[in-house]
Design a protein around this motif. Structure first.
Motif, PDB file in Angstrom:
ATOM      1  N   VAL A  60      -8.008  -6.255  -8.697  1.00 10.86           N
ATOM      2  CA  VAL A  60      -7.721  -5.344  -9.809  1.00 10.86           C
ATOM      3  C   VAL A  60      -6.217  -5.233  -9.997  1.00 10.86           C
ATOM      4  O   VAL A  60      -5.441  -5.430  -9.059  1.00 10.86           O
ATOM      5  N   ASP A  61      -5.822  -4.881 -11.223  1.00  6.23           N
ATOM      6  CA  ASP A  61      -4.412  -4.822 -11.590  1.00  6.23           C
ATOM      7  C   ASP A  61      -4.167  -3.561 -12.419  1.00  6.23           C
ATOM      8  O   ASP A  61      -4.717  -3.412 -13.505  1.00  6.23           O
ATOM      9  N   ALA A  62      -3.351  -2.637 -11.886  1.00  9.50           N
ATOM     10  CA  ALA A  62      -3.058  -1.372 -12.565  1.00  9.50           C
ATOM     11  C   ALA A  62      -1.814  -1.429 -13.437  1.00  9.50           C
ATOM     12  O   ALA A  62      -1.474  -0.437 -14.089  1.00  9.50           O
ATOM     13  N   ASN A  63      -1.104  -2.567 -13.440  1.00 11.11           N
ATOM     14  CA  ASN A  63       0.059  -2.742 -14.310  1.00 11.11           C
ATOM     15  C   ASN A  63       1.051  -1.575 -14.242  1.00 11.11           C
ATOM     16  O   ASN A  63       1.526  -1.080 -15.270  1.00 11.11           O
ATOM     17  N   LEU A 114     -12.089  -5.523  -2.331  1.00 10.72           N
ATOM     18  CA  LEU A 114     -11.169  -6.257  -3.204  1.00 10.72           C
ATOM     19  C   LEU A 114     -10.241  -7.167  -2.399  1.00 10.72           C
ATOM     20  O   LEU A 114      -9.869  -6.852  -1.260  1.00 10.72           O
ATOM     21  N   VAL A 115      -9.842  -8.268  -3.022  1.00 11.40           N
ATOM     22  CA  VAL A 115      -8.838  -9.141  -2.408  1.00 11.40           C
ATOM     23  C   VAL A 115      -7.488  -8.447  -2.404  1.00 11.40           C
ATOM     24  O   VAL A 115      -6.743  -8.497  -1.418  1.00 11.40           O
ATOM     25  N   TRP A 116      -7.163  -7.782  -3.519  1.00 10.68           N
ATOM     26  CA  TRP A 116      -5.936  -6.997  -3.574  1.00 10.68           C
ATOM     27  C   TRP A 116      -5.974  -5.991  -4.712  1.00 10.68           C
ATOM     28  O   TRP A 116      -6.779  -6.104  -5.636  1.00 10.68           O
ATOM     29  N   ILE A 117      -5.079  -5.002  -4.621  1.00 11.68           N
ATOM     30  CA  ILE A 117      -4.765  -4.073  -5.708  1.00 11.68           C
ATOM     31  C   ILE A 117      -3.367  -4.433  -6.170  1.00 11.68           C
ATOM     32  O   ILE A 117      -2.410  -4.387  -5.403  1.00 11.68           O
ATOM     33  N   GLU A 118      -3.241  -4.759  -7.443  1.00  5.44           N
ATOM     34  CA  GLU A 118      -1.983  -5.288  -7.980  1.00  5.44           C
ATOM     35  C   GLU A 118      -1.212  -4.230  -8.762  1.00  5.44           C
ATOM     36  O   GLU A 118      -1.794  -3.473  -9.534  1.00  5.44           O
ATOM     37  N   GLU A 119       0.085  -4.207  -8.535  1.00  4.37           N
ATOM     38  CA  GLU A 119       1.005  -3.304  -9.231  1.00  4.37           C
ATOM     39  C   GLU A 119       0.458  -1.888  -9.378  1.00  4.37           C
ATOM     40  O   GLU A 119       0.370  -1.351 -10.487  1.00  4.37           O
ATOM     41  N   PRO A 120       0.113  -1.247  -8.279  1.00  2.00           N
ATOM     42  CA  PRO A 120      -0.361   0.133  -8.391  1.00  2.00           C
ATOM     43  C   PRO A 120       0.733   1.109  -8.816  1.00  2.00           C
ATOM     44  O   PRO A 120       0.442   2.154  -9.394  1.00  2.00           O
ATOM     45  N   ASP A 125      -6.676  -0.484   3.658  1.00  2.00           N
ATOM     46  CA  ASP A 125      -7.148  -1.767   4.171  1.00  2.00           C
ATOM     47  C   ASP A 125      -6.976  -2.866   3.129  1.00  2.00           C
ATOM     48  O   ASP A 125      -6.713  -4.022   3.468  1.00  2.00           O
ATOM     49  N   THR A 126      -7.151  -2.522   1.868  1.00  2.00           N
ATOM     50  CA  THR A 126      -7.007  -3.503   0.798  1.00  2.00           C
ATOM     51  C   THR A 126      -5.552  -3.932   0.673  1.00  2.00           C
ATOM     52  O   THR A 126      -4.641  -3.105   0.717  1.00  2.00           O
ATOM     53  N   ALA A 127      -5.341  -5.228   0.489  1.00  2.00           N
ATOM     54  CA  ALA A 127      -3.988  -5.760   0.344  1.00  2.00           C
ATOM     55  C   ALA A 127      -3.329  -5.223  -0.926  1.00  2.00           C
ATOM     56  O   ALA A 127      -3.991  -4.988  -1.938  1.00  2.00           O
ATOM     57  N   ILE A 128      -2.013  -5.049  -0.860  1.00  2.00           N
ATOM     58  CA  ILE A 128      -1.208  -4.638  -2.012  1.00  2.00           C
ATOM     59  C   ILE A 128      -0.433  -5.853  -2.509  1.00  2.00           C
ATOM     60  O   ILE A 128       0.191  -6.582  -1.719  1.00  2.00           O
ATOM     61  N   ALA A 129      -0.462  -6.060  -3.827  1.00  2.00           N
ATOM     62  CA  ALA A 129       0.196  -7.212  -4.444  1.00  2.00           C
ATOM     63  C   ALA A 129       1.157  -6.735  -5.520  1.00  2.00           C
ATOM     64  O   ALA A 129       0.874  -5.779  -6.248  1.00  2.00           O
ATOM     65  N   SER A 130       2.299  -7.404  -5.629  1.00  2.00           N
ATOM     66  CA  SER A 130       3.261  -7.081  -6.685  1.00  2.00           C
ATOM     67  C   SER A 130       4.337  -8.152  -6.735  1.00  2.00           C
ATOM     68  O   SER A 130       4.414  -9.014  -5.859  1.00  2.00           O
ATOM     69  N   GLY A 131       5.161  -8.078  -7.781  1.00  2.00           N
ATOM     70  CA  GLY A 131       6.302  -8.979  -7.902  1.00  2.00           C
ATOM     71  C   GLY A 131       6.469  -9.630  -9.260  1.00  2.00           C
ATOM     72  O   GLY A 131       7.557 -10.094  -9.590  1.00  2.00           O
ATOM     73  N   GLU A 132       5.418  -9.663 -10.082  1.00  2.00           N
ATOM     74  CA  GLU A 132       5.502 -10.423 -11.327  1.00  2.00           C
ATOM     75  C   GLU A 132       6.556  -9.919 -12.297  1.00  2.00           C
ATOM     76  O   GLU A 132       7.104 -10.686 -13.078  1.00  2.00           O
TER      77      GLU A 132
END
Length: 375
Positions: A202-205, A225-231, A248-255
């Protein structure tokens, strides 16, 4: 054999989208629906007849600024050896030093840098990934373009079905709406539809504050989930680090970051489990490789954002198993297609990036300029 750049052709291409695209930034009132993407293409030719093509892009505002900056600094490439890519990146960034080393300026340079790497790989007769040193011939891929918020959850589920049938391995959907319960309803509906075995992201932008991100993040844990993006805001490294430590869910960001230095702050704070750099946004492949080395040193997962035509090569050259984002929006720009099957995006044996500009891309060109002389 020594070679020299003889000409650089710049093209500003406006790609229309079929419908207004909305993520959480639209629903929270921060942006309007997206109806087009502006691309900056650079085509570089040399005395020996070699050619390279690269591109950068801007969603919503910024395309004309990239084209204008590229047009100003392009003459500095004429007469240069195209193999000296690192030196040329530095030369170009100093040519525009007064506007900084991030943002629109370095995004403009990315088109040149990608073209130079494309040219170098073509001279070697190798796909770019092989020139860089590939660790694999295919990369896990997930789709984003079918999971936006302007479509109903029923449509998103149908999109997911078609996407998985096409060979893509994972599904990402947008969240971050003002109604958090609606986010959870959509995630639950998609998870139940695709089953527990299919990777779901999922991606919260960037649309949550810290308490909301923690609360919703905990509620999302049940979906595997594989990750939560840009929370959170892209520059909130400390907030992301707190989430990464608590969930536990991975956090993703950087775009949304536009330099290696900005990504380094995320890495320094331990803010992400999955780093999501975008080569066109951070200045091209030369900068991406620097960042990839930092990420590998910290044993981070890598999932480059957008531009799969470039990123499939860079992901294939990353030592740890990465992900690549599948977007079908760019299909009209290139006649070539990447092979996607069994959940993975496969490298082609075409040299360089393996793409050429389509006639449709030529027709969508709104500005064009050539510096130097063609052979």
């Amino acid at each position: 054999m020594l070679d020299r750049i003889t000409s650089v052709t710049l093209s500003s291409v406006t790609l229309p989208l079929g419908a207004g695209i909305s993520d959480a930034k639209v629903l929270t009132g921060r942006q309007r629906p997206m109806t087009e993407v502006a691309f900056l293409f650079a085509e570089i030719t040399t005395e020996a007849g070699h050619e390279g093509v690269g591109f950068s892009y801007s969603k919503r505002a910024g395309g004309p600024a990239q084209f204008a900056h590229a047009r100003e600094v392009a003459p500095d490439l004429i007469g240069e050896d195209p193999s000296d890519i690192g030196r040329l990146w530095t030369k170009l960034v100093w040519a525009g030093a007064s506007v900084g080393r991030s943002g629109a300026a370095t995004q403009a340079l990315a088109a040149f840098d990608v073209a130079l790497w494309d040219l170098k790989a073509k001279r070697a007769g190798l796909p770019l990934a092989k020139l860089l040193g590939a660790h694999r011939d295919s990369v896990r891929c997930y789709n984003t373009s079918g999971g936006f918020l302007h479509e109903s959850v029923e449509q998103v589920r149908d999109n997911a079905t078609r996407t998985l049938e096409s060979g893509v391995g994972g599904i990402k959907i947008k969240v971050g709406q003002p109604d958090h319960a609606e986010d959870l309803r959509r995630v639950r509906a998609v998870r139940e539809h695709i089953g527990d075995a299919v990777p779901l992201m999922v991606d919260a932008n960037q649309q949550w504050d810290r308490p909301t991100a923690m609360r919703v993040g905990r509620a999302l844990e049940e979906f595997g989930l594989v990750w939560i993006e840009e929370p959170l805001d892209a520059y909130d490294a400390e907030g992301h680090a707190a989430l990464a430590g608590a969930l536990d869910t991975a956090i993703a960001s950087g775009e949304m970051l536009t330099s290696v230095a900005e990504h380094a702050e995320l890495i320094r704070h331990g803010a992400v489990d999955v780093l999501q750099p975008d080569a066109p946004r951070i200045g091209g492949i030369t900068q991406f490789l620097k960042l990839a080395a930092l990420a590998e040193h910290r044993h981070l997962q890598l999932a480059p954002h957008f531009a799969m035509e470039i990123h499939v090569h860079l992901a294939a050259a990353y030592p740890l198993e990465p992900w690549v984002e599948h977007f079908d929006w760019l299909y009209p720009l290139f006649p070539e297609r990447l092979e996607i099957r069994d959940g993975r995006m496969h490298l082609s044996d075409r040299p360089g990036l393996g793409v050429t500009l389509s006639e449709q891309a030529r027709e969508w060109t709104v500005a064009r300029e050539t510096v130097g002389t063609s052979r």
